[in-house]
Design a protein around this motif. Structure first.
Motif, PDB file in Angstrom:
ATOM      1  N   GLY A 265      15.636  55.148  65.086  1.00  0.00           N
ATOM      2  CA  GLY A 265      16.616  54.121  65.410  1.00  0.00           C
ATOM      3  C   GLY A 265      16.901  54.014  66.892  1.00  0.00           C
ATOM      4  N   HIS A 269      13.198  51.566  66.859  1.00  0.00           N
ATOM      5  CA  HIS A 269      13.893  50.346  66.424  1.00  0.00           C
ATOM      6  C   HIS A 269      15.317  50.276  66.968  1.00  0.00           C
ATOM      7  CE1 HIS A 269      10.484  50.068  63.741  1.00  0.00           C
ATOM      8  NE2 HIS A 269      10.807  51.206  63.163  1.00  0.00           N
ATOM      9  N   ARG A 272      17.421  47.225  65.751  1.00  0.00           N
ATOM     10  CA  ARG A 272      17.977  47.337  64.394  1.00  0.00           C
ATOM     11  C   ARG A 272      19.271  48.154  64.415  1.00  0.00           C
ATOM     12  NH1 ARG A 272      12.736  48.951  60.661  1.00  0.00           N
ATOM     13  NH2 ARG A 272      11.358  47.234  61.288  1.00  0.00           N
ATOM     14  N   THR A 273      19.271  49.228  65.178  1.00  0.00           N
ATOM     15  CA  THR A 273      20.468  50.067  65.276  1.00  0.00           C
ATOM     16  C   THR A 273      21.632  49.255  65.826  1.00  0.00           C
ATOM     17  OG1 THR A 273      19.167  52.082  65.594  1.00  0.00           O
ATOM     18  CG2 THR A 273      21.452  52.107  66.379  1.00  0.00           C
ATOM     19  N   GLN A 275      22.051  46.025  65.794  1.00  0.00           N
ATOM     20  CA  GLN A 275      22.463  44.989  64.838  1.00  0.00           C
ATOM     21  C   GLN A 275      23.317  45.572  63.722  1.00  0.00           C
ATOM     22  OE1 GLN A 275      18.546  43.509  63.889  1.00  0.00           O
ATOM     23  NE2 GLN A 275      18.667  41.848  65.387  1.00  0.00           N
ATOM     24  N   ARG A 276      22.952  46.777  63.256  1.00  0.00           N
ATOM     25  CA  ARG A 276      23.735  47.427  62.198  1.00  0.00           C
ATOM     26  C   ARG A 276      25.154  47.715  62.679  1.00  0.00           C
ATOM     27  NH1 ARG A 276      21.123  52.698  61.061  1.00  0.00           N
ATOM     28  NH2 ARG A 276      22.727  52.900  59.449  1.00  0.00           N
TER      29      ARG A 276
END
Length: 308
Positions: A265, A269, A272-273, A275-276
């Motif tokens: 993460g 990515h 993605r982290t 966005q979460r």
């Protein structure tokens, strides 16, 4: 002092100590740099190589930059060359694999039997070798392990005349107390550089008697959101896994939301982290959360350097 081949030595000193050229070219000795050898019976270490670099310099030289970090055990990425400093341009000696700088001897200390840059000068020196995030990792480490304060780092950077002092000052302003690991630093920097509010570091949750019952790596206590890095140790050790399950059950009872981030993460990515975490903070109504993430994080994380 008696000649000791288990410590890095110059070829000329080996000859003076009774060794022959044939012996020094044989398997009994390992070459560290040109004309610098050490007995092959000694295990190769980072400290041994730093000592070898200093053997090539004058007695007043000291290990600096990345070499000073290696002596201290600071968490830095791999840097091929060794770095030493001297007090005057005329004292510089150039050798392949060794970078020689001119520095201020006033900040020199002795560690592990070697002259090295002090903690504050080393941090500023590293600003010319490390990225912003890697330098903040070193700064957090200095605070956690070496007793330096963030205020001392900022003050040293402001008063320094080093050419990279501005880079060092930028990093020093991100350094915080209480950070437990380099990965926590990287996760915090990812969030902050993306424009999210800065999370609290290692927040302690206490019961009615004042006893600490939980501690969160990074958190937003206003909206009860915790963001934590979990390495393989948490997944591979049964006791850690069981503790995590109990901890999450307790968090659910207190209406805390946990966002777990693993190595991928951050290194594979990071978007993605972000966005979460962004979605959770918006859903919980965290003040100061932008509707759109900034791109300032992209040049500092693997796979996104082209965005610089």
């Amino acid at each position: 002092m008696a000649f000791d081949p288990t410590q890095p030595f110059l070829r000329a000193d080996g000859l003076a100590g009774g060794l022959t050229e044939k012996a020094m070219r044989g398997p009994g000795y390992r070459r560290l740099f040109r004309n610098v050898l050490v007995a092959s019976t000694t295990p190769p270490t980072a400290l041994q190589r730093v000592r070898g670099a200093l053997v090539l310099q004058c007695e007043e030289a000291w290990a600096s930059h990345a070499s000073a970090a290696r002596v201290k055990g600071a968490p830095i990425p791999t840097i091929a060359d060794e770095h030493v400093s001297v007090a005057h341009q005329k004292l510089r000696r150039h050798h392949k694999g060794v970078r020689c700088h001119v520095g201020d001897p006033a900040g020199v200390v002795v560690e592990r039997g070697m002259r090295v840059s002090g903690d504050l000068p080393m941090f500023i020196e590293l600003s010319g070798q490390l990225t912003l995030v890697d330098l903040v990792v070193v700064g957090d480490w200095l605070v956690r392990r070496r007793g330096i304060t963030p205020e001392q780092l900022v003050k040293a950077c402001k008063s320094s005349r080093h050419r990279d002092r501005r880079k060092a000052l930028t990093a020093a302003c991100f350094v915080r107390r209480g950070v437990d690991s380099p990965m926590e630093t990287r996760l915090r920097m990812l969030l902050v550089l993306a424009g999210l509010p800065e999370p609290a570091v290692n927040l302690e949750i206490r019961d009615d008697l004042g006893e600490v019952i939980r501690k969160y790596d990074l958190s937003y206590p206003v909206v009860r959101v915790a963001v934590e890095f979990n390495g393989k140790l948490h997944a591979e050790v049964v006791e850690n896994w069981e503790d995590d399950l109990e901890r999450r059950a307790d968090m659910d009872e207190d209406d805390w939301r946990l966002v777990v981030v693993i190595s991928a993460g951050i290194y594979k990515h990071p978007l993605r982290t972000l966005q979460r975490v962004h979605r959770v903070l918006l859903a919980r109504g965290m003040p100061g959360v932008p509707l759109r993430l900034r791109d300032d994080w992209r040049p500092h994380f693997p796979g996104f350097s082209d965005a610089a």
